[in-house]
Design a protein around this motif. Sequence first.
Motif, short mmCIF file in Angstrom:
data_model
loop_
_atom_site.label_atom_id
_atom_site.label_comp_id
_atom_site.label_asym_id
_atom_site.label_seq_id
_atom_site.Cartn_x
_atom_site.Cartn_y
_atom_site.Cartn_z
N GLN A 111 0.82 -1.20 0.00
CA GLN A 111 0.00 0.00 0.00
C GLN A 111 0.87 1.26 0.00
O GLN A 111 0.54 2.26 -0.65
CB GLN A 111 -0.94 0.00 1.21
CG GLN A 111 -2.02 -1.06 1.15
CD GLN A 111 -2.96 -0.84 -0.03
OE1 GLN A 111 -3.19 0.29 -0.47
NE2 GLN A 111 -3.49 -1.94 -0.54
N LEU A 114 2.15 1.70 -3.48
CA LEU A 114 1.09 2.23 -4.34
C LEU A 114 0.87 3.71 -4.10
O LEU A 114 0.64 4.49 -5.05
CB LEU A 114 -0.21 1.46 -4.09
CG LEU A 114 -0.30 0.06 -4.72
CD1 LEU A 114 -1.57 -0.63 -4.25
CD2 LEU A 114 -0.28 0.17 -6.24
N ARG A 118 1.21 6.49 -6.99
CA ARG A 118 0.10 7.39 -7.35
C ARG A 118 0.54 8.84 -7.27
O ARG A 118 0.15 9.68 -8.11
CB ARG A 118 -1.08 7.16 -6.41
CG ARG A 118 -1.77 5.81 -6.58
CD ARG A 118 -3.10 5.80 -5.84
NE ARG A 118 -3.55 4.45 -5.56
CZ ARG A 118 -3.46 3.85 -4.39
NH1 ARG A 118 -2.92 4.50 -3.34
NH2 ARG A 118 -3.90 2.61 -4.22
N ILE A 146 2.29 0.38 -11.08
CA ILE A 146 1.06 0.33 -10.27
C ILE A 146 0.29 -0.95 -10.57
O ILE A 146 -0.22 -1.63 -9.67
CB ILE A 146 0.20 1.58 -10.54
CG1 ILE A 146 0.94 2.83 -10.05
CG2 ILE A 146 -1.15 1.45 -9.87
CD1 ILE A 146 0.22 4.13 -10.38
N ARG A 147 0.20 -1.31 -11.86
CA ARG A 147 -0.53 -2.51 -12.23
C ARG A 147 0.14 -3.78 -11.71
O ARG A 147 -0.53 -4.75 -11.37
CB ARG A 147 -0.66 -2.57 -13.75
CG ARG A 147 -1.65 -1.54 -14.31
CD ARG A 147 -1.60 -1.51 -15.82
NE ARG A 147 -2.64 -0.63 -16.37
CZ ARG A 147 -2.74 -0.30 -17.66
NH1 ARG A 147 -1.85 -0.79 -18.53
NH2 ARG A 147 -3.70 0.48 -18.08
N GLU A 151 -3.14 -3.24 -8.69
CA GLU A 151 -4.21 -2.24 -8.77
C GLU A 151 -4.62 -2.03 -10.23
O GLU A 151 -3.78 -1.93 -11.13
CB GLU A 151 -3.75 -0.91 -8.17
CG GLU A 151 -4.83 0.16 -8.20
CD GLU A 151 -4.43 1.40 -7.42
OE1 GLU A 151 -4.95 2.48 -7.72
OE2 GLU A 151 -3.59 1.28 -6.53
N GLN A 152 -5.93 -1.94 -10.45
CA GLN A 152 -6.45 -1.70 -11.78
C GLN A 152 -6.26 -0.24 -12.16
O GLN A 152 -6.48 0.66 -11.35
CB GLN A 152 -7.94 -2.06 -11.84
CG GLN A 152 -8.24 -3.53 -11.58
CD GLN A 152 -7.63 -4.43 -12.63
OE1 GLN A 152 -7.54 -4.07 -13.81
NE2 GLN A 152 -7.19 -5.62 -12.21
#
Length: 310
Positions: A111, A114, A118, A146-147, A151-152
């Motif tokens: 997390q 991510l 982001r 990220i993918r 995560e989509q």
Amino acid sequence: MASSGFSPAAPPVFNGEGFHIWQVKMRTYLQAFDLWEVVNTDAEPAPLRANPIVAQIRQHADERTKRHKAMSCIQNCVSDVIFTRIMACETPKQAWDKLKEEFQGTERTRQQQLLNLRRDFENLKMKEEETVKQYTDRIMAVVNSIRLLGEQFNEARIVEKVLSTLPERYEAKILSLEDLRDLATISLTELINALYAQEQRRASRMEEHQEGAFQAKAKATSSTTAYKDKKNWKNRPKPDAAREGDRLCRFCKRPGHPEARCWFRPDAVCQHCKKKGHVERVCKEKGRPGQNQQHKAEARVAEEGSDNEE
């Protein structure tokens, strides 16, 4: 089961770097041999029924050996240093989870990664010296990271990011695209191709402009060089024949004529005064009135003498 005759190349050996990429390749590799379910679920094959037939015995044996095949694939696709960390694992799922825990981190670590990615995605902006392809490559590098973390990330979000961070020089192209297409449904590939075509046209115009400026500069340089050459030609040293005219005559101490034609050379004889050292043209006695009368008187006496003699 994997189709006969198909033998995919083994994924690169994992040496501790780029686990997310190796994980995707390894999962596809195991799926190609119908071994991913064994790694993912770690399910035991169902026991044989009473009085099984030969086909059931063979199928049961294949199911039991799948675990060993998957374990062999994982062990052979890691370096010796990484192998020492999973050699105590008894099942392929234990080995897989061990690698994920150590190199991908816990859920909390994921997390945090991510969150950082982001933030990097939101802060991306196109630089003035960048092309569209270079900028989209930077965006896709962050998106793929990220993918890989699970995560989509849809394509519409990427298109929106590109459109909102383009420099002002692409504003006219964006407006034309809005008139022709719905930007909410346009694909990333179509957007990049449209922007790349505009870049090519701008580059061609800039090249033509630079070529014209270069030709004008070359022409001006050529004219300046010709002028300098002409000036240098005028100021060049004169040859010996030309420099002789600039020498001072040793008789009259003046330039501009050879000594053999000097009016004041010593061997010259004046036809007027019959003296040496000058010619008749520069004779000082030629223009005197007394001298003219004297010459006339001498001529008259000579004539009278001749008349008396007659």
